[in-house]
Design a protein around this motif. Structure first.
Motif, PDB file in Angstrom:
ATOM      1  N   GLU A 165       0.814  -1.219   0.000  1.00  0.00           N
ATOM      2  CA  GLU A 165       0.000   0.000   0.000  1.00  0.00           C
ATOM      3  C   GLU A 165       0.849   1.271   0.000  1.00  0.00           C
ATOM      4  O   GLU A 165       0.860   2.040   0.964  1.00  0.00           O
ATOM      5  N   PRO A 166       1.565   1.532  -1.098  1.00  0.00           N
ATOM      6  CA  PRO A 166       2.438   2.707  -1.152  1.00  0.00           C
ATOM      7  C   PRO A 166       1.656   4.021  -1.169  1.00  0.00           C
ATOM      8  O   PRO A 166       0.516   4.082  -1.635  1.00  0.00           O
ATOM      9  N   ALA A 167       2.309   5.068  -0.675  1.00  0.00           N
ATOM     10  CA  ALA A 167       1.747   6.418  -0.721  1.00  0.00           C
ATOM     11  C   ALA A 167       2.202   7.142  -1.982  1.00  0.00           C
ATOM     12  O   ALA A 167       1.637   8.167  -2.352  1.00  0.00           O
ATOM     13  N   ALA A 216       8.538  15.102  -1.828  1.00  0.00           N
ATOM     14  CA  ALA A 216       7.916  16.216  -1.108  1.00  0.00           C
ATOM     15  C   ALA A 216       6.763  16.822  -1.901  1.00  0.00           C
ATOM     16  O   ALA A 216       5.736  17.195  -1.329  1.00  0.00           O
ATOM     17  N   ARG A 217       6.899  16.914  -3.224  1.00  0.00           N
ATOM     18  CA  ARG A 217       5.840  17.486  -4.076  1.00  0.00           C
ATOM     19  C   ARG A 217       4.616  16.608  -4.161  1.00  0.00           C
ATOM     20  O   ARG A 217       3.494  17.087  -4.210  1.00  0.00           O
ATOM     21  N   HIS A 218       4.828  15.297  -4.222  1.00  0.00           N
ATOM     22  CA  HIS A 218       3.722  14.378  -4.545  1.00  0.00           C
ATOM     23  C   HIS A 218       3.265  13.495  -3.392  1.00  0.00           C
ATOM     24  O   HIS A 218       2.242  12.833  -3.511  1.00  0.00           O
ATOM     25  N   GLY A 219       4.027  13.464  -2.316  1.00  0.00           N
ATOM     26  CA  GLY A 219       3.606  12.657  -1.169  1.00  0.00           C
ATOM     27  C   GLY A 219       2.430  13.309  -0.467  1.00  0.00           C
ATOM     28  O   GLY A 219       2.169  14.495  -0.650  1.00  0.00           O
ATOM     29  N   PRO A 221      -9.542   0.915  -7.897  1.00  0.00           N
ATOM     30  CA  PRO A 221     -10.010   1.938  -6.952  1.00  0.00           C
ATOM     31  C   PRO A 221      -9.084   2.155  -5.751  1.00  0.00           C
ATOM     32  O   PRO A 221      -8.980   3.265  -5.245  1.00  0.00           O
ATOM     33  N   ARG A 222      -8.406   1.113  -5.301  1.00  0.00           N
ATOM     34  CA  ARG A 222      -7.506   1.249  -4.140  1.00  0.00           C
ATOM     35  C   ARG A 222      -6.286   2.102  -4.447  1.00  0.00           C
ATOM     36  O   ARG A 222      -5.713   2.713  -3.546  1.00  0.00           O
ATOM     37  N   PHE A 223      -5.852   2.123  -5.711  1.00  0.00           N
ATOM     38  CA  PHE A 223      -4.608   2.809  -6.053  1.00  0.00           C
ATOM     39  C   PHE A 223      -4.784   3.926  -7.067  1.00  0.00           C
ATOM     40  O   PHE A 223      -3.817   4.549  -7.480  1.00  0.00           O
ATOM     41  N   ALA A 224      -6.026   4.218  -7.423  1.00  0.00           N
ATOM     42  CA  ALA A 224      -6.300   5.232  -8.444  1.00  0.00           C
ATOM     43  C   ALA A 224      -5.800   6.615  -8.039  1.00  0.00           C
ATOM     44  O   ALA A 224      -5.440   7.419  -8.903  1.00  0.00           O
ATOM     45  N   GLN A 225      -5.753   6.899  -6.745  1.00  0.00           N
ATOM     46  CA  GLN A 225      -5.338   8.227  -6.283  1.00  0.00           C
ATOM     47  C   GLN A 225      -3.875   8.292  -5.830  1.00  0.00           C
ATOM     48  O   GLN A 225      -3.402   9.362  -5.453  1.00  0.00           O
ATOM     49  N   VAL A 226      -3.166   7.159  -5.869  1.00  0.00           N
ATOM     50  CA  VAL A 226      -1.760   7.162  -5.460  1.00  0.00           C
ATOM     51  C   VAL A 226      -0.942   7.861  -6.551  1.00  0.00           C
ATOM     52  O   VAL A 226      -1.010   7.483  -7.713  1.00  0.00           O
ATOM     53  N   PRO A 227      -0.192   8.908  -6.182  1.00  0.00           N
ATOM     54  CA  PRO A 227       0.605   9.613  -7.188  1.00  0.00           C
ATOM     55  C   PRO A 227       1.648   8.707  -7.835  1.00  0.00           C
ATOM     56  O   PRO A 227       2.305   7.908  -7.154  1.00  0.00           O
TER      57      PRO A 227
END
Length: 141
Positions: free
Chosen positions: A63-65, A134-137, A89-95
């Motif tokens: 489950e990476p950020a 830092a930008r995307h986390g 759906p679980r990872f659609a929003q992970v940058p």
């Protein structure tokens, strides 16, 4: 080859960062290793995958950020990997930040169409990689 090292081995507070789980997908051992070292120095927990198939097989448990993904890889390239992540759906929003030796307008546009937020040109420095984190986390709090 897939490795994980807990972030607890490093002091993220001293670096003024929030420790994140970061997935690095690249078929180059050198790039994976460099990213791992730099991210650990930034206090982050890292999972490494050689290609999109390896990453997709392990992502549920990690489950990476944030995900760094090479574009040119055998079996499943970065565009395909990113597009598959966007459909889940679980990872659609992970940058997703694409790692590439190609820095052309077409390559950046294609990465955006696949769902990537940004790109980082290889070879990258420690500062460039940690600035991308830092930008995307996720924002603290």
């Amino acid at each position: 080859m897939i490795d994980t090292v807990p972030a607890s081995a490093f002091d993220a507070a001293a670096l003024n960062t929030t420790p994140l789980k970061v997935l690095v997908i690249d078929d180059s051992h050198t790039i994976r290793r460099s990213a791992e070292i730099f991210l650990h120095q930034g206090g982050h927990e890292v999972l490494l995958a050689e290609d999109g198939f390896d990453a997709l097989a392990l992502i549920d448990e990690f489950e990476p950020a944030l995900i760094f993904c090479d574009i040119l890889m055998p079996r499943l390239d970065g565009y395909q990997t990113c597009a598959l992540l966007r459909r889940n759906p679980r990872f659609a929003q992970v940058p997703v930040v694409m790692l590439t030796s190609k820095d052309g307008l077409f390559d950046r546009a294609r990465a955006r169409l696949a769902g990537a937020q940004d790109h980082l040109t290889k070879p990258f420095t420690k500062d460039q990689l940690l600035q991308a984190v830092a930008r995307h986390g996720p924002l603290p709090g």
